[in-house]
Design an enzyme around this catalytic site. Structure first.
Site, PDB file in Angstrom:
ATOM      1  N   GLU A 387       3.550   1.342   3.842  1.00  0.00           N
ATOM      2  CA  GLU A 387       4.174   0.775   4.788  1.00  0.00           C
ATOM      3  C   GLU A 387       5.566   1.380   5.111  1.00  0.00           C
ATOM      4  OE1 GLU A 387       0.948  -1.915   4.195  1.00  0.00           O
ATOM      5  OE2 GLU A 387       2.555  -0.835   2.664  1.00  0.00           O
ATOM      6  N   HIS A 456      -1.885 -13.361   3.173  1.00  0.00           N
ATOM      7  CA  HIS A 456      -2.164 -12.963   4.600  1.00  0.00           C
ATOM      8  C   HIS A 456      -2.085 -14.040   5.608  1.00  0.00           C
ATOM      9  CE1 HIS A 456      -4.141  -9.922   1.807  1.00  0.00           C
ATOM     10  NE2 HIS A 456      -4.343  -9.266   2.781  1.00  0.00           N
TER      11      HIS A 456
END
Length: 655
Positions: A387, A456
């Site tokens: 990322e 999540h």
């Protein structure tokens, strides 16, 4: 073969760096330079040699010890001194200071106060160079300490996978701040380069000609398509990690030994061997001394930025867009809207590209982009699971004039790349005095309610909205998703575009292809006169359903869809509050310190005299999202919870 004229010019550039740094040291001691100062005295040859064969349109990134790199790439002495002094005439209008000098128009993509942060940004510049195919290269300076940063590993790996035209240039000065390099690493750079499948070269970093000759071959090869290379230049800094460093970690004998290999003394010796008289170097020293003295005198006279300019350069002015006509085309889904918006911009703007984990061959984890990589070869790119490298690449590519659209697979994973988002994308325009352009989009998605668990399911928009310089967009329907995503890609500011995965299948009318929705503008989606109910993203669906439920009970609710969380459309909310005198806010992010708290503060401050009841927030309690379905259902508000809040507010209750 290096000519005598070139030898003399190399010496001139090193002498300029040396005297600049010596003057900066004195100015700092005399309190004419505020903040922190990190000097590169002793490392002049690496900067000059590495930049010797670079073109104006090649890009470099630098470090907190970056004055020499900036000078070697061609920046002017006077505005650099003014920048160190915090003056408006500075390279970055006094917004960057010693650690953050930049001029992207000259290929200097910034010195950086975060160790290793320039490395992924240089990968972005190299990506832009590769896509344009005009022979540009990128070079990232970093110290041996940066090799311990995850950003280094992510960036080098991504550059290797994409075969980018970039030099990773390590100035190994033997110390990571106060620690010896030998105590920080168990593997050398040669082994690391082999591990990433890229080339490695070692050079005496105090010999400017050796560095320049090495770089001549490397840059020529990169312009012809060679892949990345890791260069290790061994050198030494004479001063401490920072000015004022007591330097208890090294001996005087060690410093004396290295000073015998002073890059300027070595250069003079090489010049003598080539038949250049010492007088020529002496004349250069005198010439540079006059240049430095004049620059310091001029910088001292330069004014500080006006207090009225405090807010300048935080944002680039975005184009004014009218509210579009309602969509009335055939029904399509939110997932179609995402794909069609990106496809439209890829088709109509050659500077747009897409990158992220599995966005190419896999078409994204939800299949939103399936087939898009074939339709736009080289412009829809898979990345490793990295990322920081992904967002850093977007930062560098945006500075190079591209319009990257990068994906972070889940909103929760934004936390993995916070430096690139918070310290780089959000701040570089400001810290460069408006010199750095930052038109990039970070797409991500979230959504609780399907037992995705605590890592999540997070709705982190309040955290992102708290960062000045970031725009945060969260649409609630397909047409707005299409229009806002297209507007975000065209926007001159860094935009975090947040989709709710539970809305991907939501259907609505398809807008016209040229449909654009203004960023920063909320919309009244249901007029009413009794209560203002503000929401966004999927929670807006629950809010509208709750408004219909209480309407049957005689409570007329006006529902506002924020659409953009930051910048917040305060005017639309206050205008509604003036008419309804009551405010309820519903969102999926946890209640404490959330968007609802900001709106409550707005109502209490600017809308106080319109309030007839306390502001009520409907949001999950401040705890991680539960995994077990019954617990998650208890935790996540729904239309019943919102309807209950509306009833209490209508009845004059606050809880």
């Amino acid at each position: 073969m290096v000519s005598n004229d070139e030898r003399l010019e190399m010496y001139r550039r090193m002498a300029r760096i040396r005297q600049f740094e010596q003057a900066a040291s004195k100015l700092y001691k005399d309190t004419e330079i505020p903040g922190f100062v990190h000097l590169s005295i002793g490392q002049e040859a690496t900067a000059v040699g590495a930049c010797w064969h670079l073109r104006d349109d090649d890009a470099i990134t630098s470090t907190h010890r970056g004055h020499g790199h900036c000078l070697a790439k061609g920046l002017d002495v006077e505005p650099m001194f003014a920048e160190l002094m915090g003056r408006d005439a500075g390279t970055c209008r006094g917004r960057g200071g010693s650690m953050h000098i930049a001029d992207p128009q000259r290929g200097v993509f910034g010195a950086n106060g975060i160790v290793g942060a320039g490395i992924p940004i240089a990968v972005g510049a190299a990506t832009a160079a590769q896509m344009r195919g005009e022979g540009q290269v990128a070079l990232s300076f970093f110290g041996d300490g940066a090799v311990a940063q995850g950003m280094f590993h992510e960036a080098v790996n991504l550059a290797a996978v994409w075969d980018l035209p970039i030099v990773f240039f390590c100035e190994n000065n033997n110390y990571s701040e106060f620690s010896r390099a030998a105590d920080q690493h168990r593997a050398g750079l040669a082994a690391r380069a082999a591990g990433y499948g890229i080339r490695y070269a070692h050079v005496d970093g105090n010999d400017v000609i050796a560095v320049a000759e090495l770089m001549e071959g490397l840059t020529a090869g990169l312009r012809q398509g060679d892949g990345p290379v890791l260069v290790e230049a061994e050198t030494y800094r004479w001063h401490g990690h920072y000015e004022g460093d007591p330097q208890r970690y090294r001996t005087e004998d060690e410093l004396v030994e290295w000073k015998r290999r002073d890059p300027l003394i070595l250069a003079r010796a090489r010049m003598a061997e080539a038949g250049i008289e010492a007088r020529a170097a002496d004349e250069v020293d005198a010439e540079i001394a006059r240049e430095i003295e004049e620059a310091v005198t001029s910088a001292r006279k330069a004014p500080y930025p006006e207090p009225g300019s405090l807010h300048d350069h935080v944002w680039a002015e975005r184009p004014e867009l009218p509210e579009p006509a309602p969509a009335d085309g055939p029904v399509f889904r939110t997932m179609d809207a995402v794909r069609e918006a990106v496809s439209y911009e890829l088709t109509h703007d050659g500077d747009v590209f897409v990158a992220g984990i599995d966005v190419g061959e896999g078409g994204n984890v939800f299949g939103l982009f399936r087939g898009l990589a074939d339709e736009f070869p080289g412009r829809v790119r898979d990345t490793p699971i990295s990322e920081s490298a992904i967002v850093g690449t977007a930062v560098g590519a945006a500075m190079a004039g591209m319009r990257p659209v990068v994906e972070v697979m889940y909103m929760d994973f934004i936390t993995v790349c916070m430096d690139m988002l918070v310290n780089q994308a959000a701040k570089l325009r400001f810290m460069t005095g408006g010199r750095a352009s930052m038109p990039l989009v970070v797409r991500t998605q979230f959504g609780a309610g399907r037992s995705s668990g605590s890592q999540h399911s997070q709705s982190l928009e309040a955290m992102l909205a708290h960062v000045p310089g970031l725009t945060v967009v969260m649409p609630s329907n397909p047409a707005d998703t299409y229009g806002l995503l297209r507007a975000a890609i065209r926007d001159p500011n860094p935009v975090v575009f947040v989709e709710n995965r539970l809305l991907y299948g939501k259907k609505g009318p398809r807008p016209a292809p040229d449909h654009l929705v203004p960023i920063g503008k909320a919309r009244v989606v249901r007029p009413g006169k009794d209560i203002t109910l503000v929401s966004y993203s999927r929670m807006l669906i629950e809010a509208l359903a709750a408004a219909e439920v209480v309407a049957a009970e005689g409570i007329d609710v006006e529902v506002i869809d924020l659409r953009t969380v930051a910048p917040l459309d305060r005017a639309t909310v206050l205008d509604s509050l003036r008419r309804t005198h009551r405010l309820v806010v519903a969102h999926e992010g946890v209640q404490d310190f959330g968007v609802g708290a900001e709106l409550a503060a707005l109502a209490a401050n600017e809308g106080f005299w319109h309030l007839d009841a306390p502001v009520v927030r409907v949001a999950p309690p401040a705890m991680p999202a539960p995994y077990s379905p019954p617990l998650e259902k208890e935790w996540l508000p729904d239309q019943d919870a919102i309807a209950g809040a509306l009833r209490r507010v209508a009845g004059g209750e606050s809880r």
